[in-house]
Write an enzyme that holds these catalytic residues in place. Structure first.
Site, PDB file in Angstrom:
ATOM      1  N   ASP A   1      33.951  77.832  24.329  1.00 15.26           N
ATOM      2  CA  ASP A   1      33.645  78.865  25.327  1.00 15.26           C
ATOM      3  C   ASP A   1      32.715  79.900  24.700  1.00 15.26           C
ATOM      4  O   ASP A   1      32.355  79.785  23.524  1.00 15.26           O
ATOM      5  CB  ASP A   1      34.932  79.502  25.877  1.00 15.26           C
ATOM      6  CG  ASP A   1      34.789  79.852  27.361  1.00 15.26           C
ATOM      7  OD1 ASP A   1      33.797  80.503  27.722  1.00 15.26           O
ATOM      8  OD2 ASP A   1      35.674  79.475  28.148  1.00 15.26           O
TER       9      ASP A   1
ATOM     10  N   HIS B   1      29.292  78.978  29.880  1.00 16.00           N
ATOM     11  CA  HIS B   1      30.331  79.248  28.881  1.00 16.00           C
ATOM     12  C   HIS B   1      29.943  78.673  27.522  1.00 16.00           C
ATOM     13  O   HIS B   1      30.770  78.056  26.831  1.00 16.00           O
ATOM     14  CB  HIS B   1      31.686  78.706  29.354  1.00 16.00           C
ATOM     15  CG  HIS B   1      32.316  79.535  30.448  1.00 16.00           C
ATOM     16  ND1 HIS B   1      32.773  80.819  30.245  1.00 16.00           N
ATOM     17  CD2 HIS B   1      32.535  79.265  31.766  1.00 16.00           C
ATOM     18  CE1 HIS B   1      33.264  81.307  31.385  1.00 16.00           C
ATOM     19  NE2 HIS B   1      33.124  80.391  32.328  1.00 16.00           N
TER      20      HIS B   1
ATOM     21  N   GLU C   1      31.225  78.286  36.498  1.00 17.57           N
ATOM     22  CA  GLU C   1      30.629  79.605  36.296  1.00 17.57           C
ATOM     23  C   GLU C   1      29.342  79.574  35.458  1.00 17.57           C
ATOM     24  O   GLU C   1      29.276  80.185  34.395  1.00 17.57           O
ATOM     25  CB  GLU C   1      31.662  80.534  35.625  1.00 17.57           C
ATOM     26  CG  GLU C   1      32.907  80.703  36.480  1.00 17.57           C
ATOM     27  CD  GLU C   1      33.971  81.605  35.841  1.00 17.57           C
ATOM     28  OE1 GLU C   1      34.609  82.343  36.579  1.00 17.57           O
ATOM     29  OE2 GLU C   1      34.148  81.554  34.607  1.00 17.57           O
TER      30      GLU C   1
ATOM     31  N   TYR D   1      47.728  79.591  37.862  1.00 18.78           N
ATOM     32  CA  TYR D   1      47.109  80.381  36.806  1.00 18.78           C
ATOM     33  C   TYR D   1      48.162  81.200  36.077  1.00 18.78           C
ATOM     34  O   TYR D   1      48.561  82.275  36.520  1.00 18.78           O
ATOM     35  CB  TYR D   1      45.957  81.236  37.372  1.00 18.78           C
ATOM     36  CG  TYR D   1      44.668  80.454  37.295  1.00 18.78           C
ATOM     37  CD1 TYR D   1      44.621  79.171  37.825  1.00 18.78           C
ATOM     38  CD2 TYR D   1      43.549  80.951  36.642  1.00 18.78           C
ATOM     39  CE1 TYR D   1      43.476  78.400  37.718  1.00 18.78           C
ATOM     40  CE2 TYR D   1      42.390  80.185  36.533  1.00 18.78           C
ATOM     41  CZ  TYR D   1      42.364  78.920  37.070  1.00 18.78           C
ATOM     42  OH  TYR D   1      41.233  78.159  36.955  1.00 18.78           O
TER      43      TYR D   1
ATOM     44  N   TRP E   1      44.525  80.798  30.398  1.00 18.96           N
ATOM     45  CA  TRP E   1      43.348  81.430  29.803  1.00 18.96           C
ATOM     46  C   TRP E   1      43.839  82.598  28.963  1.00 18.96           C
ATOM     47  O   TRP E   1      44.757  83.321  29.372  1.00 18.96           O
ATOM     48  CB  TRP E   1      42.405  81.911  30.906  1.00 18.96           C
ATOM     49  CG  TRP E   1      41.957  80.802  31.799  1.00 18.96           C
ATOM     50  CD1 TRP E   1      42.435  80.492  33.042  1.00 18.96           C
ATOM     51  CD2 TRP E   1      40.953  79.819  31.506  1.00 18.96           C
ATOM     52  NE1 TRP E   1      41.778  79.382  33.539  1.00 18.96           N
ATOM     53  CE2 TRP E   1      40.868  78.959  32.618  1.00 18.96           C
ATOM     54  CE3 TRP E   1      40.113  79.589  30.401  1.00 18.96           C
ATOM     55  CZ2 TRP E   1      39.978  77.881  32.665  1.00 18.96           C
ATOM     56  CZ3 TRP E   1      39.229  78.521  30.455  1.00 18.96           C
ATOM     57  CH2 TRP E   1      39.163  77.681  31.580  1.00 18.96           C
TER      58      TRP E   1
END
Ligand code: TNX
Length: 529
Positions: free
Chosen positions: A186, A256, A320, A417, A468
C-alpha cells in the site's frame, strides 16, 4: 460394578462438552440419557490412514485438547478417537462426528473436513483444566455453506510480525475461516521481499513518520516499517496450509502504490521524487501506465509472488485509483492514442487505461492457472472473465459482477469492515475509522444479494471481513477489533441461514469467549454488557 459407579460419578460431577458450538453445525443430534464418552488422558487418538496431513490432524487434536482442557491424550485405555477420511459428501469440507461411550469418530470428506470436525470437538470442550470431560453420545453432521470464508488483514498501514500473523491464522482456524487475504502492499509500506526489485523493501517498507489521528496535520516523527522475506512468507503459507487455510497475497495496482514510487520513481508519471506516504486516504501518486517498465514491473512482481504463494487466487487491488496524473501525463496520453482508447459508454479513456492494467495483470496470473481478484472498481471497465470481484462499496459490485458472469465475494463496508466502531460510545473506544458495526450487524449479514437469480447466486463464493489498520498499531488491538465479531462472521459464512439465530448465538458465545481467554486473545466485551 466399580466401573459403572465411576461412570455415574463422571456423569454427575463431570464437565460436559456441548456440540452446539460457533459456528452452529448443520445438524447436531444428542442421545440423552446414554452413557457418555469419557475424555481423559487414557484416550488414544488413531488415524485410519497414515498420510502426513491426517497425522498432523491427529497432532492438532492432541494439542488442542491439551490446550483447552488440560488433558494430555496419552492412550493406554480402551477408549479412542478415530480420525477417518472417507466420508462421501458433495461438499469436500464436510465431516461427521460420532460419539458412542467408547469411541469418538471424526470422518471427513477430506483432511480439511477432519480438521473442521476436530475443531468442533475442541470448541465443544469447556475451557479449563480438568481430569476428564464427558462427551454426550450422538452425532454432528456438518459442512460449510460457502466454499470461500475470508478474513483480510492490512499489514501495510501498520506492520505485524510473522508470529502475530501466525496468531491471526490460529484465530481463523478456530473460526473455520479458510482464506487469509494478506494485504501486503500500500502507499504507506511495501511488505514483501521481491528479489528483482530490492528497493521495494529497502526503501518502500519504511516511512519516517506517521500522521497522528485522521490526517491531523501533526506527525509522530517515528520511523515505522518492516517486511517479510520470501522465506518468511513461505513459512506463513505452510503454517496456514497445515490448518487448511489458503493465503491470498494482495499486490495493489495501479493505485495505492506510493511506496512503489518511493522505491522506483521512474514508475510514476512525474518521475518524483516521492516518499513512502505518511498520511491516510487516497493519493494521486499512482503507477504510470504510459511507461512500458510499469508493465514489466507488474509481470515480474506477480511472477515472484506466485512463486511464493501457491494460492489459486491472487489479489491485484484495483481500488481507489485517481486518474488526475494520467490526464496530464504525456506518456499516458500517448498510450491512450496508441491503444486507440476513446471515451465510450461513459467510460473515460483513463478508466480504460486502468482496464489495460487489470487485463495485463490478469493475463500474467491466468497464464499460471490462477485467477486474479480485485476490488469492485475493476468493474468500472470491461473485466476479465476469470477475475473474482470483491464487493466493498455495498453489494452492488457483487450484483454487477455476478450478472456479468464473474465470481464474487461480499465484503461491504456496511457489515464487513472490522476497522469500524463496534460501540456507539466512541469516546470509550480506541480511535477507529468511523462507522458502527456491532456484533449483531455482522451476524445479520446475508451474503447472497436478493436480486440475483439462482444461477447468478452460484457465483457468490462467500463473504469476508476486512481489517484496515490505519489506527491499529498493536496486535492486541487487532484482536480487539476482530473478536468477537469474527465469531459472528464465521456463523454467517458457515451456517445455513435457516439455522442462524442471534439469541442462540449469544447463548453459545460464552463458551467460545472462555476459549479466547485461555488462548490469551484480547476481545471486545460489549456483547457481555
Ligand atoms: C478503503 S476498502 C480502502 C482502504 C482503507 C479503507 C478504510 C478498500 C478497497 N480501500 O484503503 O484502508 O477504506 O476503511
Amino acid at each position: 460394578m466399580a466401573s459403572l459407579l465411576a461412570v455415574l460419578a463422571v456423569m454427575v460431577n463431570a464437565q460436559w462438552a456441548d456440540f452446539h458450538v460457533i459456528p452452529q453445525p448443520q445438524q447436531v443430534a444428542v442421545t440423552t440419557g446414554a452413557r457418555p464418552f469419557v475424555l481423559d488422558r487414557s484416550v488414544e487418538v488413531v488415524t485410519s490412514v497414515a498420510d502426513e496431513s491426517m497425522q498432523r490432524n491427529a497432532q492438532f487434536l492432541r494439542q488442542y485438547v491439551a490446550q483447552t482442557s488440560g488433558i494430555t491424550l496419552s492412550g493406554g485405555g480402551r477408549r479412542c478417537i478415530v480420525l477417518r477420511c472417507d466420508l462421501t459428501d458433495r461438499n469436500p469440507e464436510a465431516y461427521c462426528l460420532r460419539v458412542t461411550c467408547d469411541t469418538v469418530e471424526i470422518n471427513g470428506a477430506s483432511s480439511a473436513g477432519v480438521f473442521h470436525g476436530l475443531n468442533t470437538l475442541r470448541k465443544a470442550l469447556p475451557a479449563g483444566v480438568w481430569q476428564r470431560v464427558a462427551l454426550p453420545c450422538g452425532a454432528v453432521y456438518d459442512y460449510p455453506r460457502f466454499a470461500y470464508r475470508g478474513a483480510h488483514l492490512d499489514v501495510c498501514r501498520h506492520f505485524f510480525t510473522v508470529d502475530e500473523v501466525k496468531t491471526f491464522i490460529d484465530m481463523l482456524a478456530l473460526h473455520g475461516i479458510n482464506n487469509f487475504h494478506w494485504h501486503l502492499t500500500d502507499d504507506q509500506g511495501w511488505r514483501i521481499e521481491i528479489k528483482r526489485y530490492p528497493r521495494l523493501t529497502q526503501v518502500g517498507a519504511w516511512r519516517d513518520s506517521t500522521v497522528i489521528g485522521r490526517n491531523s496535520g501533526r506527525w509522530n516523527k517515528e520511523r515505522h516499517g518492516g517486511f517479510y522475506t520470501q522465506e518468511e512468507a513461505r513459512e506463513v503459507v505452510r503454517y496456514a496450509a497445515e490448518r487448511h487455510i489458503n493465503v491470498i497475497p494482495e499486490i495493489e495496482m495501479p493505485g495505492h502504490t506510493q511506496a512503489v514510487l518511493a522505491s522506483y520513481p521512474e514508475l510514476g508519471c512525474t518521475g518524483g521524487p516521492y516518499g513512502v506516504w505518511t498520511c491516510w486516504g487516497v493519493t494521486p501518486k499512482v503507477l504510470c501506465p504510459g511507461n512500458d517498465d510499469t508493465f514489466t514491473f507488474i509481470r515480474n512482481v506477480l511472477n515472484e509472488v506466485m512463486d511464493v504463494f501457491p494460492s489459486p487466487i491472487i489479489g491485484i487491488g484495483g481500488d481507489e485509483c485517481p486518474k488526475d496524473r494520467w490526464r496530464v501525463c504525456s506518456k499516458c496520453q500517448a498510450r491512450i492514442r496508441k491503444e486507440g482508447l476513446t471515451a465510450q459508454g461513459g467510460i473515460s479513456p483513463e478508466a480504460q487505461l486502468q482496464g489495460l492494467i487489470t487485463h495485463f495483470a490478469s493475463e500474467v496470473i491466468t497464464a499460471r492457472g490462477r485467477a486474479p481478484m480485485g476490488w469492485d472498481e475493476i468493474l468500472e471497465c470491461d473485466v476479465p472473465q476469470q477475475a473474482v470481484v470483491l464487493s466493498w462499496r455495498g453489494q452492488e459490485g457483487a450484483v454487477d459482477g455476478a450478472r456479468r458472469g464473474n465470481r464474487v465475494i461480499l465484503s461491504p463496508t456496511s457489515h464487513m469492515y472490522f476497522d469500524y466502531y463496534q460501540s456507539r460510545d466512541t469516546e470509550r473506544e480506541p480511535y477507529a475509522f468511523g462507522g458502527y458495526i456491532p456484533v449483531q450487524k455482522v451476524y445479520d449479514f446475508e451474503a447472497v444479494p436478493e436480486s440475483l437469480s439462482p444461477e447468478q447466486a452460484e457465483l457468490v463464493m462467500g463473504c469476508q471481513a476486512n481489517l484496515w489498520t490505519e489506527y491499529i498499531e498493536t496486535f492486541s488491538h487487532v484482536q480487539y477489533m476482530e473478536l468477537p465479531r469474527m465469531a459472528a462472521l464465521c456463523e454467517t459464512q458457515w451456517t445455513m441461514p435457516e439455522r442462524k439465530d442471534y439469541s442462540s448465538f449469544l447463548s453459545r458465545l460464552p463458551r467460545l469467549l472462555a476459549h479466547y481467554r485461555l488462548l490469551g486473545y484480547n476481545y471486545a466485551r460489549h456483547v457481555c454488557e
